[in-house]
Scaffold this active site. Structure first.
Site, PDB file in Angstrom:
ATOM      1  N   LYS A  59      16.027   6.031  10.184  1.00 36.72           N
ATOM      2  CA  LYS A  59      15.073   6.074  11.222  1.00 36.72           C
ATOM      3  C   LYS A  59      13.775   5.936  10.683  1.00 36.72           C
ATOM      4  O   LYS A  59      13.526   5.741   9.475  1.00 36.72           O
ATOM      5  CB  LYS A  59      14.968   7.865  11.545  1.00 36.72           C
ATOM      6  CG  LYS A  59      16.277   8.379  12.100  1.00 36.72           C
ATOM      7  CD  LYS A  59      16.013   9.763  12.589  1.00 36.72           C
ATOM      8  CE  LYS A  59      17.276  10.326  13.256  1.00 36.72           C
ATOM      9  NZ  LYS A  59      17.356  11.854  13.393  1.00 36.72           N
ATOM     10  N   PHE A  60      12.985   5.463  11.669  1.00 34.40           N
ATOM     11  CA  PHE A  60      11.473   5.091  11.229  1.00 34.40           C
ATOM     12  C   PHE A  60      10.674   6.266  10.661  1.00 34.40           C
ATOM     13  O   PHE A  60      10.413   7.160  11.514  1.00 34.40           O
ATOM     14  CB  PHE A  60      10.747   4.183  12.184  1.00 34.40           C
ATOM     15  CG  PHE A  60       9.892   3.085  11.392  1.00 34.40           C
ATOM     16  CD1 PHE A  60      10.240   2.129  10.886  1.00 34.40           C
ATOM     17  CD2 PHE A  60       8.465   3.851  11.298  1.00 34.40           C
ATOM     18  CE1 PHE A  60       9.238   1.336  10.205  1.00 34.40           C
ATOM     19  CE2 PHE A  60       7.576   2.954  10.625  1.00 34.40           C
ATOM     20  CZ  PHE A  60       7.973   1.719  10.074  1.00 34.40           C
ATOM     21  N   VAL A  61      10.372   6.402   9.532  1.00 37.34           N
ATOM     22  CA  VAL A  61       9.498   7.532   8.988  1.00 37.34           C
ATOM     23  C   VAL A  61       8.265   7.168   8.559  1.00 37.34           C
ATOM     24  O   VAL A  61       7.720   5.801   8.254  1.00 37.34           O
ATOM     25  CB  VAL A  61      10.318   8.296   7.801  1.00 37.34           C
ATOM     26  CG1 VAL A  61      11.473   8.739   8.012  1.00 37.34           C
ATOM     27  CG2 VAL A  61      10.572   7.098   6.438  1.00 37.34           C
ATOM     28  N   LYS A 104       0.894  -1.169   0.000  1.00 36.73           N
ATOM     29  CA  LYS A 104      -0.133   0.111   0.001  1.00 36.73           C
ATOM     30  C   LYS A 104       0.975   1.167  -0.155  1.00 36.73           C
ATOM     31  O   LYS A 104       0.326   2.181  -0.492  1.00 36.73           O
ATOM     32  CB  LYS A 104      -0.838   0.097   1.185  1.00 36.73           C
ATOM     33  CG  LYS A 104      -1.834  -1.217   1.363  1.00 36.73           C
ATOM     34  CD  LYS A 104      -2.580  -0.887   2.877  1.00 36.73           C
ATOM     35  CE  LYS A 104      -3.493  -2.165   2.938  1.00 36.73           C
ATOM     36  NZ  LYS A 104      -4.044  -2.150   4.390  1.00 36.73           N
ATOM     37  N   LYS A 140      16.746   3.959   2.424  1.00 38.09           N
ATOM     38  CA  LYS A 140      17.279   4.179   3.749  1.00 38.09           C
ATOM     39  C   LYS A 140      18.661   4.034   3.664  1.00 38.09           C
ATOM     40  O   LYS A 140      19.048   3.002   3.117  1.00 38.09           O
ATOM     41  CB  LYS A 140      16.365   3.455   4.771  1.00 38.09           C
ATOM     42  CG  LYS A 140      16.526   3.937   6.159  1.00 38.09           C
ATOM     43  CD  LYS A 140      15.480   2.887   7.386  1.00 38.09           C
ATOM     44  CE  LYS A 140      14.256   3.135   7.288  1.00 38.09           C
ATOM     45  NZ  LYS A 140      13.542   2.837   8.388  1.00 38.09           N
ATOM     46  N   GLU A 175       7.839   2.025  -5.631  1.00 43.19           N
ATOM     47  CA  GLU A 175       7.948   1.759  -4.099  1.00 43.19           C
ATOM     48  C   GLU A 175       8.037   3.066  -3.471  1.00 43.19           C
ATOM     49  O   GLU A 175       8.537   4.052  -3.871  1.00 43.19           O
ATOM     50  CB  GLU A 175       8.870   0.842  -4.381  1.00 43.19           C
ATOM     51  CG  GLU A 175       9.392   0.317  -2.929  1.00 43.19           C
ATOM     52  CD  GLU A 175       8.350  -0.594  -2.467  1.00 43.19           C
ATOM     53  OE1 GLU A 175       7.162  -0.136  -1.999  1.00 43.19           O
ATOM     54  OE2 GLU A 175       8.717  -1.757  -2.264  1.00 43.19           O
ATOM     55  N   ASP A 176       7.492   2.767  -2.091  1.00 42.80           N
ATOM     56  CA  ASP A 176       7.700   3.990  -1.256  1.00 42.80           C
ATOM     57  C   ASP A 176       9.176   3.969  -0.738  1.00 42.80           C
ATOM     58  O   ASP A 176       9.811   5.093  -0.754  1.00 42.80           O
ATOM     59  CB  ASP A 176       6.560   4.030  -0.259  1.00 42.80           C
ATOM     60  CG  ASP A 176       6.686   2.662   0.450  1.00 42.80           C
ATOM     61  OD1 ASP A 176       7.447   1.720   0.090  1.00 42.80           O
ATOM     62  OD2 ASP A 176       5.929   2.679   1.546  1.00 42.80           O
ATOM     63  N   ILE A 177       9.795   2.803  -0.345  1.00 38.15           N
ATOM     64  CA  ILE A 177      10.865   2.976   0.355  1.00 38.15           C
ATOM     65  C   ILE A 177      11.686   1.778   0.449  1.00 38.15           C
ATOM     66  O   ILE A 177      11.225   0.605   0.351  1.00 38.15           O
ATOM     67  CB  ILE A 177      10.818   3.168   1.998  1.00 38.15           C
ATOM     68  CG1 ILE A 177      11.992   3.474   2.605  1.00 38.15           C
ATOM     69  CG2 ILE A 177      10.028   2.151   2.589  1.00 38.15           C
ATOM     70  CD1 ILE A 177      11.990   3.988   4.255  1.00 38.15           C
ATOM     71  N   ILE A 178      12.994   1.630  -0.003  1.00 39.84           N
ATOM     72  CA  ILE A 178      13.924   0.486   0.213  1.00 39.84           C
ATOM     73  C   ILE A 178      14.700   0.733   1.383  1.00 39.84           C
ATOM     74  O   ILE A 178      15.288   1.637   1.650  1.00 39.84           O
ATOM     75  CB  ILE A 178      15.023   0.817  -1.119  1.00 39.84           C
ATOM     76  CG1 ILE A 178      14.182   0.912  -2.398  1.00 39.84           C
ATOM     77  CG2 ILE A 178      15.997  -0.471  -0.929  1.00 39.84           C
ATOM     78  CD1 ILE A 178      13.549  -0.371  -3.053  1.00 39.84           C
ATOM     79  N   ASP A 179      14.551  -0.312   2.126  1.00 40.44           N
ATOM     80  CA  ASP A 179      15.212  -0.295   3.663  1.00 40.44           C
ATOM     81  C   ASP A 179      16.350  -1.186   3.494  1.00 40.44           C
ATOM     82  O   ASP A 179      17.525  -0.866   3.003  1.00 40.44           O
ATOM     83  CB  ASP A 179      14.100  -0.868   4.615  1.00 40.44           C
ATOM     84  CG  ASP A 179      14.752  -0.695   6.109  1.00 40.44           C
ATOM     85  OD1 ASP A 179      15.600  -0.791   6.313  1.00 40.44           O
ATOM     86  OD2 ASP A 179      13.833  -0.145   6.865  1.00 40.44           O
ATOM     87  N   THR A 180      16.199  -2.489   3.580  1.00 45.79           N
ATOM     88  CA  THR A 180      17.329  -3.625   3.518  1.00 45.79           C
ATOM     89  C   THR A 180      17.387  -4.096   2.107  1.00 45.79           C
ATOM     90  O   THR A 180      18.678  -4.275   1.704  1.00 45.79           O
ATOM     91  CB  THR A 180      16.945  -4.905   4.132  1.00 45.79           C
ATOM     92  OG1 THR A 180      15.685  -5.499   3.414  1.00 45.79           O
ATOM     93  CG2 THR A 180      16.690  -4.736   5.751  1.00 45.79           C
ATOM     94  N   ARG A 213      -0.639   6.866   7.558  1.00 52.56           N
ATOM     95  CA  ARG A 213      -0.793   6.969   5.931  1.00 52.56           C
ATOM     96  C   ARG A 213      -1.351   8.355   5.550  1.00 52.56           C
ATOM     97  O   ARG A 213      -1.303   9.033   4.476  1.00 52.56           O
ATOM     98  CB  ARG A 213      -1.477   5.969   5.360  1.00 52.56           C
ATOM     99  CG  ARG A 213      -0.836   4.499   5.338  1.00 52.56           C
ATOM    100  CD  ARG A 213      -1.329   3.583   4.416  1.00 52.56           C
ATOM    101  NE  ARG A 213      -1.114   2.082   4.616  1.00 52.56           N
ATOM    102  CZ  ARG A 213      -0.071   1.317   4.560  1.00 52.56           C
ATOM    103  NH1 ARG A 213       0.995   1.893   3.731  1.00 52.56           N
ATOM    104  NH2 ARG A 213       0.093   0.197   4.742  1.00 52.56           N
ATOM    105  N   ASP A 237       3.455   4.056   6.572  1.00 47.16           N
ATOM    106  CA  ASP A 237       2.799   3.630   7.773  1.00 47.16           C
ATOM    107  C   ASP A 237       3.469   2.918   8.791  1.00 47.16           C
ATOM    108  O   ASP A 237       4.671   2.689   8.790  1.00 47.16           O
ATOM    109  CB  ASP A 237       1.551   2.620   7.532  1.00 47.16           C
ATOM    110  CG  ASP A 237       2.247   1.120   7.188  1.00 47.16           C
ATOM    111  OD1 ASP A 237       3.017   1.060   6.627  1.00 47.16           O
ATOM    112  OD2 ASP A 237       1.591   0.260   7.965  1.00 47.16           O
TER     113      ASP A 237
HETATM  114  N1  HPA Z   1       8.838   3.493   7.482  1.00 48.79           N
HETATM  115  C1  HPA Z   1       7.510   2.769   6.889  1.00 48.79           C
HETATM  116  N2  HPA Z   1       7.837   1.514   6.183  1.00 48.79           N
HETATM  117  C2  HPA Z   1       9.148   1.092   6.463  1.00 48.79           C
HETATM  118  C3  HPA Z   1      10.033   1.864   6.893  1.00 48.79           C
HETATM  119  C4  HPA Z   1       9.766   3.123   7.493  1.00 48.79           C
HETATM  120  O1  HPA Z   1      10.937   3.824   7.841  1.00 48.79           O
HETATM  121  N3  HPA Z   1      11.054   1.029   6.586  1.00 48.79           N
HETATM  122  C5  HPA Z   1      10.717  -0.056   5.846  1.00 48.79           C
HETATM  123  N4  HPA Z   1       9.264  -0.098   5.647  1.00 48.79           N
HETATM  124 MG    MG Z   2       6.855  -0.510   0.235  1.00 46.65          MG
END
Ligand code: HPA
Ligand code: MG
Length: 219
Positions: free
Chosen positions: A185-187, A68, A165, A133-138, A199, A193
């Site tokens: 950081k968690f955004v 989402k 990130k 996509e909204d965010i790439i973390d790992t 959201r 979300d």
């Molecule tokens: N925020 C929301 N969703 C996520 C994040 C974050 O920082 N990292 C991976 N999924």
């Molecule tokens: Mg995503």
């Protein structure tokens, strides 16, 4: 194509205090700062759209929104591409599809994710795909999704992620188009979300301890 340079938000960046901008009253005690105000998000998306249009040499293009979290970015990006299309001598025909991802529960080592809620993915064969996509973390989820998509033999696949990130857990994956590189950081906000909350927050903000506690999953 190597990743285009993006806006890098440094680790010591403090963001904006909440009383500098407008945000929903129901979240004002739940975030510590505004990392990226919505106006800046939109300005950056305009440029990403321009870069994407510049790089397309063969269409049509299928915009594939990863739900989402990707829905706001996807909508705003598609609007910008539509505006560019309407105003240039050369235009790119676009269609859209929406996917949700589910990790395989019984086989975590398969290197694939299950794609749910889309049209028949065999329609991607021979097509040019832009994953949004909204965010790439790992990076693990995106790498698995790309592996899964390859099975449907698309002509090309590129990825646009609003955020990447900077985290030691990264597997090194970098998408072709990046809006902002952010600290670890968690955004939340702008469709990102925390347990389905935030959201409906307009800016990208850093959640605080109160917010994490308030919206924790009750067990
Ligand atoms: N925020 C929301 N969703 C996520 C994040 C974050 O920082 N990292 C991976 N999924
Ligand atoms: Mg995503």
């Amino acid at each position: 194509m190597a990743a285009e340079d993006c806006i890098k938000i440094p680790d010591n960046y403090e963001g904006y205090s909440l009383d500098m901008f407008c945000l929903p009253k129901h979240y004002e005690n739940d975030v510590e700062s505004i990392m990226i105000p919505k106006g800046l998000i939109h300005d950056r998306i305009e440029r990403l759209a321009r870069n994407i249009c510049r790089d397309v040499d063969k269409g049509p293009l299928i915009g594939l929104c990863v739900l989402k979290g990707g829905y706001q970015f996807f909508g705003d990006l598609m609007n910008c591409i539509r505006t560019i299309n309407a105003n240039m001598d050369r235009s790119i025909q676009m269609s859209v599809d929406f996917i949700r991802l589910k990790s395989y529960e019984d086989d975590h080592s398969s290197g694939e994710v299950k794609v749910i809620g889309s049209d028949d993915l065999s329609a991607l064969k021979g097509k040019h795909i832009l994953v949004v996509e909204d965010i790439i973390d790992t990076g693990a989820t995106m790498q698995k999704l790309l592996t899964t998509l390859q099975k449907f033999e698309p002509a090309t696949v590129k990825v646009a992620s609003l955020l990447v990130k900077r985290t030691p857990k990264s597997n090194g994956y970098r998408p072709e188009y990046i809006g902002f590189e952010i600290p670890d950081k968690f955004v939340v906000g702008y469709a990102l979300d925390y347990n389905e909350y935030f959201r409906d927050l307009n800016h990208i903000c850093v959640i605080n301890e109160n917010g994490k506690k308030k919206y924790a999953i009750e067990s």
